[in-house]
Design a protein around this motif. Structure first.
Motif, short mmCIF file in Angstrom:
data_model
loop_
_atom_site.label_atom_id
_atom_site.label_comp_id
_atom_site.label_asym_id
_atom_site.label_seq_id
_atom_site.Cartn_x
_atom_site.Cartn_y
_atom_site.Cartn_z
N LYS A 1 0.86 -1.19 0.00
CA LYS A 1 0.00 0.00 0.00
C LYS A 1 0.89 1.24 0.00
CE LYS A 1 -3.87 -2.25 0.41
NZ LYS A 1 -4.88 -2.20 -0.61
N SER A 2 0.43 2.29 -0.67
CA SER A 2 1.22 3.51 -0.72
C SER A 2 0.30 4.73 -0.78
CB SER A 2 2.17 3.49 -1.92
OG SER A 2 1.43 3.41 -3.11
N LEU A 3 0.90 5.90 -0.62
CA LEU A 3 0.19 7.17 -0.74
C LEU A 3 0.99 8.09 -1.65
CD1 LEU A 3 -0.76 7.87 3.01
CD2 LEU A 3 -2.30 7.13 1.18
N TYR A 4 0.28 9.01 -2.30
CA TYR A 4 0.91 10.03 -3.13
C TYR A 4 0.99 11.32 -2.31
CZ TYR A 4 0.09 6.72 -6.83
OH TYR A 4 0.09 5.59 -7.60
N TYR A 5 1.95 12.16 -2.66
CA TYR A 5 2.27 13.33 -1.87
C TYR A 5 2.54 14.52 -2.77
CZ TYR A 5 5.38 15.97 1.31
OH TYR A 5 5.98 16.93 2.08
N TYR A 6 1.98 15.66 -2.39
CA TYR A 6 2.25 16.91 -3.11
C TYR A 6 2.51 18.00 -2.08
CZ TYR A 6 1.49 21.28 -5.54
OH TYR A 6 1.66 22.54 -6.04
N GLU A 7 3.49 18.84 -2.37
CA GLU A 7 3.77 19.96 -1.46
C GLU A 7 4.24 21.17 -2.26
OE1 GLU A 7 6.44 21.01 2.51
OE2 GLU A 7 6.81 19.13 1.44
N ASP A 8 3.72 22.33 -1.87
CA ASP A 8 4.24 23.58 -2.39
C ASP A 8 4.39 24.54 -1.21
OD1 ASP A 8 1.71 24.79 -1.91
OD2 ASP A 8 1.09 24.59 -4.00
N SER A 9 4.53 25.81 -1.46
CA SER A 9 4.78 26.76 -0.36
C SER A 9 3.56 26.97 0.53
CB SER A 9 5.24 28.10 -0.93
OG SER A 9 4.23 28.65 -1.74
N LYS A 10 2.36 26.57 0.06
CA LYS A 10 1.14 26.82 0.81
C LYS A 10 0.50 25.57 1.41
CE LYS A 10 0.01 30.77 -2.06
NZ LYS A 10 -0.87 31.32 -3.08
N ILE A 11 0.65 24.41 0.75
CA ILE A 11 -0.13 23.25 1.15
C ILE A 11 0.64 21.95 1.00
CG2 ILE A 11 -1.21 22.78 -1.11
CD1 ILE A 11 -3.85 22.73 0.97
N ILE A 12 0.24 20.98 1.81
CA ILE A 12 0.70 19.60 1.68
C ILE A 12 -0.55 18.77 1.45
CG2 ILE A 12 1.75 17.61 2.84
CD1 ILE A 12 3.29 19.66 4.59
N LEU A 13 -0.53 17.92 0.41
CA LEU A 13 -1.65 17.03 0.10
C LEU A 13 -1.12 15.60 0.08
CD1 LEU A 13 -3.23 19.05 -2.83
CD2 LEU A 13 -3.98 19.02 -0.44
N ILE A 14 -1.85 14.70 0.71
CA ILE A 14 -1.49 13.28 0.77
C ILE A 14 -2.74 12.51 0.39
CG2 ILE A 14 -0.66 11.41 2.25
CD1 ILE A 14 0.48 13.81 4.04
N SER A 15 -2.60 11.55 -0.53
CA SER A 15 -3.79 10.86 -1.03
C SER A 15 -3.47 9.46 -1.54
CB SER A 15 -4.40 11.68 -2.16
OG SER A 15 -5.55 11.04 -2.68
N SER A 16 -4.48 8.64 -1.53
CA SER A 16 -4.36 7.29 -2.10
C SER A 16 -4.29 7.33 -3.61
CB SER A 16 -5.56 6.43 -1.69
OG SER A 16 -5.60 6.26 -0.28
N GLU A 17 -4.71 8.46 -4.20
CA GLU A 17 -4.71 8.58 -5.66
C GLU A 17 -4.27 9.97 -6.10
OE1 GLU A 17 -8.21 7.33 -7.65
OE2 GLU A 17 -8.15 5.35 -6.76
N ILE A 18 -3.55 10.02 -7.19
CA ILE A 18 -3.09 11.28 -7.76
C ILE A 18 -4.26 12.15 -8.19
CG2 ILE A 18 -1.83 12.31 -9.70
CD1 ILE A 18 0.07 9.88 -9.53
N ALA A 19 -5.32 11.55 -8.69
CA ALA A 19 -6.48 12.32 -9.18
C ALA A 19 -7.07 13.23 -8.10
CB ALA A 19 -7.54 11.39 -9.73
N SER A 20 -7.08 12.77 -6.87
CA SER A 20 -7.60 13.60 -5.77
C SER A 20 -6.72 14.81 -5.51
CB SER A 20 -7.74 12.75 -4.51
OG SER A 20 -8.74 11.79 -4.68
N ILE A 21 -5.43 14.61 -5.65
CA ILE A 21 -4.49 15.74 -5.49
C ILE A 21 -4.70 16.73 -6.64
CG2 ILE A 21 -2.04 16.35 -5.58
CD1 ILE A 21 -1.50 13.72 -4.01
N GLU A 22 -4.81 16.21 -7.86
CA GLU A 22 -5.04 17.08 -9.01
C GLU A 22 -6.36 17.83 -8.88
OE1 GLU A 22 -4.71 14.15 -12.10
OE2 GLU A 22 -2.60 14.63 -12.46
N LYS A 23 -7.39 17.18 -8.38
CA LYS A 23 -8.70 17.82 -8.19
C LYS A 23 -8.60 18.99 -7.24
CE LYS A 23 -13.28 18.17 -8.06
NZ LYS A 23 -14.01 18.72 -9.18
N TYR A 24 -7.85 18.80 -6.16
CA TYR A 24 -7.69 19.87 -5.19
C TYR A 24 -7.04 21.08 -5.82
CZ TYR A 24 -6.91 22.42 -0.89
OH TYR A 24 -6.94 23.39 0.08
#
Length: 168
Positions: free
Chosen positions: A145-168
């Motif tokens: 099992k794994s999670l995807y991760y996105y971070e920039d200067s304002k937010i950190i997003l962690i999700s089971s799927e990339i699509a949810s991060i892209e949606k945000y």
């Protein structure tokens, strides 16, 4: 299968819960049994869609929190030996007890390292320590099992799927 979505606003301002819920909703098919979400702090969102691996459709719409309210947990996967582990957390096993409840309560008396040595399963989990204000994410040794991760200067997003991060 389950779907996890976490958002952390770095500037500690209020997150848009509706926006987070829309990202979580994209993974509804991963957890059709029930879902829950919560702003655990004004800038931290925890959400999960649940597929009940044990066949128990409990319809729990509350986030999984430890008995003493020190820890909050999201789990994607299955802990195979949770019935045995329930003895370590002074929770008597009953037919409605879930692996997630056992896991979150183990955190009251064990470190993450100790917990990971005790549990047998395929999992990734996010554990928020309310006292230390600390988020720990860990997964099974085999990496099933794994999670995807996105971070920039304002937010950190962690999700089971990339699509949810892209949606945000």
């Amino acid at each position: 299968m389950c779907g996890i979505f976490i958002a952390i606003n770095k500037n500690k301002t209020l997150l848009d819960q509706n926006r987070c819920n829309k990202s979580l909703a994209l993974m509804k098919y991963r957890g059709p049994d029930w879902s829950f979400s919560k702003l655990i702090q004004k800038n931290i969102y925890f959400g999960q869609n649940v597929l009940s691996m044990t066949g128990k459709n409990i319809k729990n719409d509350k986030i999984f929190q430890s008995k003493y309210k020190n820890f909050i947990l999201l789990l994607n996967g299955e802990i195979y030996n949770y019935k045995e582990l329930s003895q370590l957390v002074n929770i008597r096993y009953n037919q409605n007890l879930t692996d997630t409840e056992v896991l979150v309560n183990l955190a009251e008396s064990k470190t993450t390292k100790q917990i990971n040595r005790l549990i047998d399963g395929m999992y990734v989990y996010a554990l928020f320590d309310e006292i230390k204000n600390e988020l720990t994410i860990t997964r099974d040794p085999q990496g099933e099992k794994s999670l995807y991760y996105y971070e920039d200067s304002k937010i950190i997003l962690i999700s089971s799927e990339i699509a949810s991060i892209e949606k945000y």
